[in-house]
Design an enzyme around this catalytic site. Structure first.
Site, PDB file in Angstrom:
ATOM      1  N   TYR A  62       3.725  -8.897   2.347  1.00  0.00           N
ATOM      2  CA  TYR A  62       2.047  -8.589   3.537  1.00  0.00           C
ATOM      3  C   TYR A  62       1.662  -9.621   4.577  1.00  0.00           C
ATOM      4  O   TYR A  62       1.307 -10.165   5.658  1.00  0.00           O
ATOM      5  CB  TYR A  62       0.976  -8.206   2.625  1.00  0.00           C
ATOM      6  CG  TYR A  62      -0.483  -8.327   3.216  1.00  0.00           C
ATOM      7  CD1 TYR A  62      -1.134  -6.638   3.230  1.00  0.00           C
ATOM      8  CD2 TYR A  62      -1.331  -9.346   2.707  1.00  0.00           C
ATOM      9  CE1 TYR A  62      -2.115  -6.331   3.727  1.00  0.00           C
ATOM     10  CE2 TYR A  62      -3.182  -9.090   3.450  1.00  0.00           C
ATOM     11  CZ  TYR A  62      -2.984  -7.399   3.467  1.00  0.00           C
ATOM     12  OH  TYR A  62      -4.433  -7.272   4.139  1.00  0.00           O
ATOM     13  N   LYS A 105       1.041 -10.196   8.179  1.00  0.00           N
ATOM     14  CA  LYS A 105       0.326 -10.274   9.121  1.00  0.00           C
ATOM     15  C   LYS A 105       0.065 -11.894  10.036  1.00  0.00           C
ATOM     16  O   LYS A 105      -0.526 -11.617  11.157  1.00  0.00           O
ATOM     17  CB  LYS A 105      -0.664 -10.377   8.644  1.00  0.00           C
ATOM     18  CG  LYS A 105      -1.947  -9.477   7.364  1.00  0.00           C
ATOM     19  CD  LYS A 105      -2.242  -8.587   8.204  1.00  0.00           C
ATOM     20  CE  LYS A 105      -2.710  -7.204   7.289  1.00  0.00           C
ATOM     21  NZ  LYS A 105      -3.286  -6.268   8.229  1.00  0.00           N
TER      22      LYS A 105
HETATM   23  P1  NAI Z   1      -8.221   0.542   3.558  1.00  0.00           P
HETATM   24  O1  NAI Z   1      -6.913   0.876   2.758  1.00  0.00           O
HETATM   25  O2  NAI Z   1      -9.557   0.866   3.200  1.00  0.00           O
HETATM   26  O3  NAI Z   1      -7.974   1.144   4.247  1.00  0.00           O
HETATM   27  C1  NAI Z   1      -6.848   1.137   4.880  1.00  0.00           C
HETATM   28  C2  NAI Z   1      -6.201   2.953   6.037  1.00  0.00           C
HETATM   29  O4  NAI Z   1      -5.165   2.499   6.983  1.00  0.00           O
HETATM   30  C3  NAI Z   1      -6.566   3.360   5.042  1.00  0.00           C
HETATM   31  O5  NAI Z   1      -7.230   4.574   5.582  1.00  0.00           O
HETATM   32  C4  NAI Z   1      -5.071   4.327   4.866  1.00  0.00           C
HETATM   33  O6  NAI Z   1      -5.380   5.601   4.607  1.00  0.00           O
HETATM   34  C5  NAI Z   1      -5.196   3.894   6.507  1.00  0.00           C
HETATM   35  N1  NAI Z   1      -3.509   3.750   6.425  1.00  0.00           N
HETATM   36  C6  NAI Z   1      -1.817   3.349   5.486  1.00  0.00           C
HETATM   37  N2  NAI Z   1      -1.229   3.735   5.787  1.00  0.00           N
HETATM   38  C7  NAI Z   1      -0.958   4.651   6.823  1.00  0.00           C
HETATM   39  C8  NAI Z   1      -0.293   5.114   8.216  1.00  0.00           C
HETATM   40  N3  NAI Z   1       0.675   4.581   8.086  1.00  0.00           N
HETATM   41  N4  NAI Z   1      -0.718   5.377   9.209  1.00  0.00           N
HETATM   42  C9  NAI Z   1      -2.299   5.449   9.400  1.00  0.00           C
HETATM   43  N5  NAI Z   1      -3.167   5.241   8.834  1.00  0.00           N
HETATM   44  C10 NAI Z   1      -2.157   4.403   7.502  1.00  0.00           C
HETATM   45  O7  NAI Z   1      -7.969  -1.148   3.260  1.00  0.00           O
HETATM   46  P2  NAI Z   1      -8.935  -1.937   4.544  1.00  0.00           P
HETATM   47  O8  NAI Z   1      -9.485  -3.098   3.502  1.00  0.00           O
HETATM   48  O9  NAI Z   1      -9.735  -1.169   5.162  1.00  0.00           O
HETATM   49  O10 NAI Z   1      -7.809  -2.328   5.687  1.00  0.00           O
HETATM   50  C11 NAI Z   1      -8.173  -2.202   6.969  1.00  0.00           C
HETATM   51  C12 NAI Z   1      -6.807  -3.323   7.500  1.00  0.00           C
HETATM   52  O11 NAI Z   1      -7.749  -4.600   7.126  1.00  0.00           O
HETATM   53  C13 NAI Z   1      -5.814  -3.845   7.085  1.00  0.00           C
HETATM   54  O12 NAI Z   1      -5.059  -3.812   7.942  1.00  0.00           O
HETATM   55  C14 NAI Z   1      -5.486  -4.930   5.483  1.00  0.00           C
HETATM   56  O13 NAI Z   1      -4.744  -5.410   5.548  1.00  0.00           O
HETATM   57  C15 NAI Z   1      -6.668  -5.256   6.838  1.00  0.00           C
HETATM   58  N6  NAI Z   1      -7.344  -6.641   6.235  1.00  0.00           N
HETATM   59  C16 NAI Z   1      -8.675  -6.737   4.943  1.00  0.00           C
HETATM   60  C17 NAI Z   1      -8.880  -7.904   4.004  1.00  0.00           C
HETATM   61  C18 NAI Z   1      -9.872  -7.133   3.593  1.00  0.00           C
HETATM   62  O14 NAI Z   1     -10.811  -7.950   2.496  1.00  0.00           O
HETATM   63  N7  NAI Z   1     -10.810  -6.131   2.744  1.00  0.00           N
HETATM   64  C19 NAI Z   1      -8.322  -9.013   4.168  1.00  0.00           C
HETATM   65  C20 NAI Z   1      -7.044  -9.455   5.730  1.00  0.00           C
HETATM   66  C21 NAI Z   1      -7.711  -7.927   5.859  1.00  0.00           C
END
Ligand code: NAI
Length: 298
Positions: free
Chosen positions: A166, A170
């Site tokens: 990851y 990132k």
């Molecule tokens: P989440 O799991 O709620 O959302 C991620 C979404 O991406 C999910 O709805 C999932 O179905 C979708 N997804 C996964 N693989 C996919 C693909 N191949 N094609 C299309 N959609 C796909 O998690 P969250 O927290 O909302 O994460 C959103 C972004 O923020 C991610 O990139 C995560 O790494 C990043 N992030 C989040 C943090 C946090 O504190 N929540 C911290 C740092 C980064």
């Protein structure tokens, strides 16, 4: 000052079925953007697929009087990424904003991390952002306008136990953002990255319970909307964001130490000077960094 509106603009938000992406899509739609709600709809580790999460978000946007369409292609394949952009062109005829947000987790300590765990995470986060940006870029270039927001992470910027895959992805997004910022400049395409902290399904088992009320996805989306807006002139930058706080994160280089007769021993003996931070340089291009090395010779 007037509100930031997106009337007449078309935005793609990847991974918009849950968490941050969902919140970005809702805010952009509320502000007048037509939105492609992309989400593969799988589990946190990337397994499975469903149109359900994206469809729910579209239903909510439509109910609130906005315009949005569902797209459930995976951003991790060239065909999927093309299909995401095609969905925007077919439904709304253009693409102005791309928020690369889709992500999965496969956390393991380094000794236990398999090649598959590594590749799967790289494929969605960094390759996915590359692929969708690559599909959108020619359209943005042709219209002389585009805004790209990539989703990095503090885990990439600063490292985190159990997240070699990851963190690599990132930090890769930081490099992609900086180069897109440079290459997009002539066509008024701005690219920036966020490094968020928010309560979502990705973090709810890791964060203390009191974070839920304060580290909301909505507090991330406010920055995303600004970076996605035409009034934002900044490009190639990274911002840490969480709980309502936003801060620029920059890559800096210390003043350095040099010696024509550099040897392993002289490096050892001058280690304090090598490690010094002040006064730091903050190159915004490779050329500026090289220039600083040349300057030190004069
Ligand atoms: P989440 O799991 O709620 O959302 C991620 C979404 O991406 C999910 O709805 C999932 O179905 C979708 N997804 C996964 N693989 C996919 C693909 N191949 N094609 C299309 N959609 C796909 O998690 P969250 O927290 O909302 O994460 C959103 C972004 O923020 C991610 O990139 C995560 O790494 C990043 N992030 C989040 C943090 C946090 O504190 N929540 C911290 C740092 C980064």
């Amino acid at each position: 000052m007037s509100d930031l509106r997106f009337d007449g603009k078309v935005a793609i938000v990847t991974g918009a079925g849950h968490g941050l992406g969902r919140s970005h899509a809702l805010l952009l739609a509320e502000r007048g953007a037509k939105v492609i709600v992309n989400d593969l709809g799988g589990a946190l580790d990337g397994s499975g697929a469903s149109t359900g999460p994206a469809a729910e978000v579209v239903e909510l946007i439509t109910k609130n009087g906005g315009e949005a369409v569902v797209n459930a292609d995976s951003v991790a394949t060239p065909e999927g990424a093309q299909a995401v952009v095609r969905a925007a062109l077919d439904a709304f005829g253009r693409i102005d904003v791309l928020v690369n947000n889709a992500g999965i987790l496969r956390d393991k300590s380094f000794g236990k991390m398999t090649v598959e765990d590594f590749d799967a995470v790289i494929a969605v986060h960094v390759r996915g952002a590359f692929l969708v940006s690559r599909a959108a870029f020619p359209h943005m270039k042709e219209q002389g306008y585009g805004r790209i927001v990539n989703t990095s992470s503090p885990a990439g910027l600063f490292g985190n136990f159990g997240q070699a895959n990851y963190s690599t992805a990132k930090m890769g997004l930081v490099g992609l953002t900086k180069t897109l910022g440079i290459e997009g400049a002539r066509a008024n395409i701005k690219a920036n990255a966020i490094a968020p902290l928010a309560w979502t399904r990705m973090t709810e088992t890791l964060l203390p319970a009191e974070f839920e009320a304060k580290f909301t996805p909505e507090r991330i989306s406010a920055l995303v909307a600004y970076l996605a807006h035409e009034s934002c002139e900044t490009s190639g930058e990274v911002f840490s964001v969480g709980g309502g706080r936003v801060a620029r994160v920059f890559v800096a280089e210390g003043p350095g130490w040099r010696d024509d007769a550099i040897t392993p021993e002289s490096v050892r003996d001058n280690w304090e000077a090598v490690m010094a931070e002040q006064p730091y340089l903050q190159p915004t291009t490779l050329g500026q960094q090289a220039g600083a090395s040349m300057q030190a010779m004069l």
